[in-house]
Design a protein around this motif. Structure first.
Motif, short mmCIF file in Angstrom:
data_model
loop_
_atom_site.label_atom_id
_atom_site.label_comp_id
_atom_site.label_asym_id
_atom_site.label_seq_id
_atom_site.Cartn_x
_atom_site.Cartn_y
_atom_site.Cartn_z
N LYS A 97 0.84 -1.15 0.11
CA LYS A 97 0.09 0.02 0.04
C LYS A 97 0.89 1.26 -0.18
O LYS A 97 0.64 2.28 -0.89
CB LYS A 97 -0.80 -0.08 1.12
N ALA A 98 1.98 1.22 1.00
CA ALA A 98 2.83 2.34 0.92
C ALA A 98 3.46 2.48 -0.45
O ALA A 98 3.68 3.60 -1.09
CB ALA A 98 3.90 2.27 1.91
N LEU A 99 3.94 1.83 -1.17
CA LEU A 99 4.31 1.63 -2.68
C LEU A 99 3.53 2.11 -3.44
O LEU A 99 3.99 2.90 -4.14
CB LEU A 99 5.13 0.27 -2.76
N ALA A 100 2.53 1.57 -3.55
CA ALA A 100 1.25 2.13 -4.45
C ALA A 100 0.89 3.50 -4.15
O ALA A 100 0.93 4.29 -5.14
CB ALA A 100 0.16 1.44 -4.22
N GLN A 101 1.10 4.06 -2.97
CA GLN A 101 0.94 5.47 -2.52
C GLN A 101 2.09 6.32 -3.34
O GLN A 101 2.03 7.47 -3.29
CB GLN A 101 0.75 5.87 -1.06
#
Length: 56
Positions: A15-19
């Motif tokens: 999720k952090a990477l996608a953000q």
């Protein structure tokens, strides 16, 4: 380089990477440069922390 990028994905919160504009697809990794640049501008410390975390 693809292997190293895969390790970053495997060792980090998806999720952090996608953000930050980095997602995994069936073909490998996709980078949204605009999203990554916005994340770097808004929270450079969080971006740096993600890429310097142990195991990444």
């Amino acid at each position: 380089m693809h292997a190293e990028a895969g390790q970053v994905i495997d060792g980090a919160d998806a999720k952090a990477l996608a953000q930050m504009g980095i997602t995994r697809t069936n073909d490998g990794l996709t980078l949204n440069v605009a999203t990554l640049n916005a994340a770097i501008a808004a929270t450079p410390d969080k971006v740096a922390q993600l890429f310097s975390a142990p195991g990444t």
